[in-house]
Scaffold this motif. Structure first.
Motif, PDB file in Angstrom:
ATOM      1  N   ASP A  10      45.135  47.835  40.906  1.00 45.92           N
ATOM      2  CA  ASP A  10      46.240  47.645  41.863  1.00 45.92           C
ATOM      3  C   ASP A  10      45.979  48.443  43.132  1.00 45.92           C
ATOM      4  O   ASP A  10      46.080  47.924  44.244  1.00 45.92           O
ATOM      5  CB  ASP A  10      47.579  48.070  41.254  1.00 45.92           C
ATOM      6  CG  ASP A  10      48.138  47.082  40.248  1.00 45.92           C
ATOM      7  OD1 ASP A  10      47.640  45.939  40.171  1.00 45.92           O
ATOM      8  OD2 ASP A  10      49.077  47.472  39.523  1.00 45.92           O
ATOM      9  N   ASP A  11      45.641  49.719  42.956  1.00 46.41           N
ATOM     10  CA  ASP A  11      45.383  50.588  44.104  1.00 46.41           C
ATOM     11  C   ASP A  11      44.189  50.093  44.922  1.00 46.41           C
ATOM     12  O   ASP A  11      44.246  50.039  46.148  1.00 46.41           O
ATOM     13  CB  ASP A  11      45.131  52.029  43.655  1.00 46.41           C
ATOM     14  CG  ASP A  11      46.371  52.708  43.100  1.00 46.41           C
ATOM     15  OD1 ASP A  11      47.497  52.190  43.314  1.00 46.41           O
ATOM     16  OD2 ASP A  11      46.215  53.755  42.435  1.00 46.41           O
ATOM     17  N   ALA A  12      43.108  49.737  44.237  1.00 47.67           N
ATOM     18  CA  ALA A  12      41.908  49.274  44.938  1.00 47.67           C
ATOM     19  C   ALA A  12      42.170  47.968  45.693  1.00 47.67           C
ATOM     20  O   ALA A  12      41.690  47.781  46.809  1.00 47.67           O
ATOM     21  CB  ALA A  12      40.762  49.090  43.953  1.00 47.67           C
ATOM     22  N   GLU A  13      42.942  47.077  45.095  1.00 48.06           N
ATOM     23  CA  GLU A  13      43.278  45.818  45.771  1.00 48.06           C
ATOM     24  C   GLU A  13      44.161  46.075  46.992  1.00 48.06           C
ATOM     25  O   GLU A  13      43.969  45.470  48.047  1.00 48.06           O
ATOM     26  CB  GLU A  13      43.963  44.863  44.796  1.00 48.06           C
ATOM     27  CG  GLU A  13      44.171  43.485  45.351  1.00 48.06           C
ATOM     28  CD  GLU A  13      44.839  42.523  44.391  1.00 48.06           C
ATOM     29  OE1 GLU A  13      45.130  41.399  44.843  1.00 48.06           O
ATOM     30  OE2 GLU A  13      45.101  42.869  43.230  1.00 48.06           O
ATOM     31  N   ASP A  14      45.113  46.991  46.841  1.00 47.14           N
ATOM     32  CA  ASP A  14      46.029  47.302  47.940  1.00 47.14           C
ATOM     33  C   ASP A  14      45.310  47.840  49.173  1.00 47.14           C
ATOM     34  O   ASP A  14      45.741  47.591  50.301  1.00 47.14           O
ATOM     35  CB  ASP A  14      47.094  48.312  47.489  1.00 47.14           C
ATOM     36  CG  ASP A  14      48.129  47.702  46.560  1.00 47.14           C
ATOM     37  OD1 ASP A  14      48.189  46.454  46.463  1.00 47.14           O
ATOM     38  OD2 ASP A  14      48.861  48.477  45.917  1.00 47.14           O
ATOM     39  N   VAL A  15      44.225  48.566  48.984  1.00 43.07           N
ATOM     40  CA  VAL A  15      43.502  49.137  50.123  1.00 43.07           C
ATOM     41  C   VAL A  15      42.302  48.289  50.534  1.00 43.07           C
ATOM     42  O   VAL A  15      41.515  48.683  51.375  1.00 43.07           O
ATOM     43  CB  VAL A  15      43.069  50.606  49.862  1.00 43.07           C
ATOM     44  CG1 VAL A  15      44.284  51.489  49.668  1.00 43.07           C
ATOM     45  CG2 VAL A  15      42.093  50.708  48.715  1.00 43.07           C
ATOM     46  N   GLY A  16      42.154  47.109  49.934  1.00 42.77           N
ATOM     47  CA  GLY A  16      41.107  46.184  50.332  1.00 42.77           C
ATOM     48  C   GLY A  16      39.740  46.451  49.750  1.00 42.77           C
ATOM     49  O   GLY A  16      38.741  45.923  50.233  1.00 42.77           O
ATOM     50  N   ARG A  17      39.665  47.254  48.704  1.00 41.31           N
ATOM     51  CA  ARG A  17      38.375  47.551  48.084  1.00 41.31           C
ATOM     52  C   ARG A  17      38.081  46.678  46.872  1.00 41.31           C
ATOM     53  O   ARG A  17      37.022  46.786  46.279  1.00 41.31           O
ATOM     54  CB  ARG A  17      38.322  49.016  47.677  1.00 41.31           C
ATOM     55  CG  ARG A  17      38.336  49.939  48.878  1.00 41.31           C
ATOM     56  CD  ARG A  17      37.936  51.291  48.508  1.00 41.31           C
ATOM     57  NE  ARG A  17      36.640  51.197  47.820  1.00 41.31           N
ATOM     58  CZ  ARG A  17      35.925  52.226  47.470  1.00 41.31           C
ATOM     59  NH1 ARG A  17      36.336  53.414  47.721  1.00 41.31           N
ATOM     60  NH2 ARG A  17      34.784  52.072  46.848  1.00 41.31           N
ATOM     61  N   LEU A  18      39.026  45.820  46.505  1.00 37.93           N
ATOM     62  CA  LEU A  18      38.854  44.947  45.348  1.00 37.93           C
ATOM     63  C   LEU A  18      39.435  43.576  45.664  1.00 37.93           C
ATOM     64  O   LEU A  18      40.587  43.476  46.085  1.00 37.93           O
ATOM     65  CB  LEU A  18      39.555  45.542  44.118  1.00 37.93           C
ATOM     66  CG  LEU A  18      39.557  44.680  42.854  1.00 37.93           C
ATOM     67  CD1 LEU A  18      38.134  44.537  42.312  1.00 37.93           C
ATOM     68  CD2 LEU A  18      40.453  45.296  41.795  1.00 37.93           C
ATOM     69  N   SER A  19      38.626  42.577  45.476  1.00 39.95           N
ATOM     70  CA  SER A  19      39.105  41.207  45.653  1.00 39.95           C
ATOM     71  C   SER A  19      39.946  40.822  44.436  1.00 39.95           C
ATOM     72  O   SER A  19      39.596  41.168  43.308  1.00 39.95           O
ATOM     73  CB  SER A  19      37.903  40.264  45.757  1.00 39.95           C
ATOM     74  OG  SER A  19      38.319  38.930  45.597  1.00 39.95           O
ATOM     75  N   PRO A  20      41.032  40.088  44.641  1.00 41.66           N
ATOM     76  CA  PRO A  20      41.833  39.639  43.499  1.00 41.66           C
ATOM     77  C   PRO A  20      41.010  38.834  42.497  1.00 41.66           C
ATOM     78  O   PRO A  20      41.284  38.863  41.305  1.00 41.66           O
ATOM     79  CB  PRO A  20      42.919  38.761  44.136  1.00 41.66           C
ATOM     80  CG  PRO A  20      42.989  39.200  45.552  1.00 41.66           C
ATOM     81  CD  PRO A  20      41.618  39.688  45.916  1.00 41.66           C
ATOM     82  N   ASP A  21      39.970  38.154  42.966  1.00 41.94           N
ATOM     83  CA  ASP A  21      39.103  37.379  42.074  1.00 41.94           C
ATOM     84  C   ASP A  21      38.267  38.246  41.142  1.00 41.94           C
ATOM     85  O   ASP A  21      37.754  37.754  40.142  1.00 41.94           O
ATOM     86  CB  ASP A  21      38.137  36.507  42.881  1.00 41.94           C
ATOM     87  CG  ASP A  21      38.822  35.339  43.537  1.00 41.94           C
ATOM     88  OD1 ASP A  21      39.944  34.979  43.138  1.00 41.94           O
ATOM     89  OD2 ASP A  21      38.230  34.763  44.466  1.00 41.94           O
ATOM     90  N   ASP A  22      38.102  39.505  41.478  1.00 42.67           N
ATOM     91  CA  ASP A  22      37.250  40.388  40.691  1.00 42.67           C
ATOM     92  C   ASP A  22      38.018  41.276  39.716  1.00 42.67           C
ATOM     93  O   ASP A  22      37.420  42.099  39.030  1.00 42.67           O
ATOM     94  CB  ASP A  22      36.407  41.261  41.616  1.00 42.67           C
ATOM     95  CG  ASP A  22      35.403  40.445  42.408  1.00 42.67           C
ATOM     96  OD1 ASP A  22      34.945  39.408  41.892  1.00 42.67           O
ATOM     97  OD2 ASP A  22      35.088  40.836  43.544  1.00 42.67           O
ATOM     98  N   ARG A  23      39.315  41.098  39.661  1.00 46.79           N
ATOM     99  CA  ARG A  23      40.125  41.920  38.760  1.00 46.79           C
ATOM    100  C   ARG A  23      39.825  41.597  37.305  1.00 46.79           C
ATOM    101  O   ARG A  23      39.631  40.441  36.950  1.00 46.79           O
ATOM    102  CB  ARG A  23      41.612  41.685  39.007  1.00 46.79           C
ATOM    103  CG  ARG A  23      42.131  42.258  40.316  1.00 46.79           C
ATOM    104  CD  ARG A  23      43.632  42.091  40.381  1.00 46.79           C
ATOM    105  NE  ARG A  23      44.266  42.923  39.391  1.00 46.79           N
ATOM    106  CZ  ARG A  23      45.072  43.952  39.663  1.00 46.79           C
ATOM    107  NH1 ARG A  23      45.347  44.240  40.912  1.00 46.79           N
ATOM    108  NH2 ARG A  23      45.603  44.663  38.711  1.00 46.79           N
ATOM    109  N   LEU A  24      39.831  42.623  36.475  1.00 47.44           N
ATOM    110  CA  LEU A  24      39.715  42.443  35.034  1.00 47.44           C
ATOM    111  C   LEU A  24      41.086  42.431  34.376  1.00 47.44           C
ATOM    112  O   LEU A  24      41.227  42.076  33.216  1.00 47.44           O
ATOM    113  CB  LEU A  24      38.883  43.575  34.419  1.00 47.44           C
ATOM    114  CG  LEU A  24      37.491  43.789  35.013  1.00 47.44           C
ATOM    115  CD1 LEU A  24      36.758  44.873  34.242  1.00 47.44           C
ATOM    116  CD2 LEU A  24      36.702  42.508  35.052  1.00 47.44           C
ATOM    117  N   THR A  25      42.093  42.826  35.158  1.00 48.52           N
ATOM    118  CA  THR A  25      43.465  42.869  34.670  1.00 48.52           C
ATOM    119  C   THR A  25      44.333  41.953  35.523  1.00 48.52           C
ATOM    120  O   THR A  25      43.960  41.578  36.624  1.00 48.52           O
ATOM    121  CB  THR A  25      44.034  44.301  34.748  1.00 48.52           C
ATOM    122  OG1 THR A  25      44.091  44.703  36.125  1.00 48.52           O
ATOM    123  CG2 THR A  25      43.199  45.291  33.949  1.00 48.52           C
ATOM    124  N   CYS A  26      45.503  41.613  34.998  1.00 48.07           N
ATOM    125  CA  CYS A  26      46.438  40.763  35.723  1.00 48.07           C
ATOM    126  C   CYS A  26      47.659  41.583  36.112  1.00 48.07           C
ATOM    127  O   CYS A  26      48.390  42.056  35.236  1.00 48.07           O
ATOM    128  CB  CYS A  26      46.847  39.574  34.846  1.00 48.07           C
ATOM    129  SG  CYS A  26      48.144  38.566  35.579  1.00 48.07           S
TER     130      CYS A  26
END
Length: 125
Positions: free
Chosen positions: A27-43
């Protein structure tokens, strides 16, 4: 900007993380733009490993073609075998429906299966 995602770092450096910890990290990494939603291992919607809820209608997106067959205008069916680690998606009408978005989702589900095994092993130890 660093293009390495948290999910790929987690896969490259396998560290057992329980689901709640990885959820918060992603969640934190996605919020700051370091993780693409497509690359998440969690929902973040269901609060589960992505392989556990990928069959939900909420994970179908005709615009991005996540779990969507453009030619049939139909949601792809999902099969996740937690024992073998196999993840497949196919159109119930034509049997195809592959897209780059669904391929990334399959990769994330496979990685999610591995992470869930490691995370549950870490809690039991």
């Amino acid at each position: 900007m660093n293009t390495t995602t948290l999910a790929s770092t987690t896969r490259l450096n396998p560290v057992s993380r329980p689901l709640p910890v990885l959820l918060a990290m992603e969640d934190d990494a996605e919020d700051v733009g370091r993780l693409s939603p497509d690359d998440r291992l969690t929902c973040h919607v269901h609060g589960r490993w992505i392989h556990q809820c990928v069959a939900s209608p909420l994970h179908v997106n005709p615009i991005t073609r996540h779990r969507w067959c453009r030619s049939c205008a139909t949601a792809l069916t999902v099969s996740v075998d937690e024992l073998s680690g196999a993840v497949t998606m196919s159109c119930p009408r034509c049997g195809h429906g592959a897209s780059a978005a669904s391929a990334r989702l399959i990769v994330a589900c496979r990685a999610s299966l591995v992470a869930a095994r490691r995370g549950s092993g870490a809690r039991a130890a």
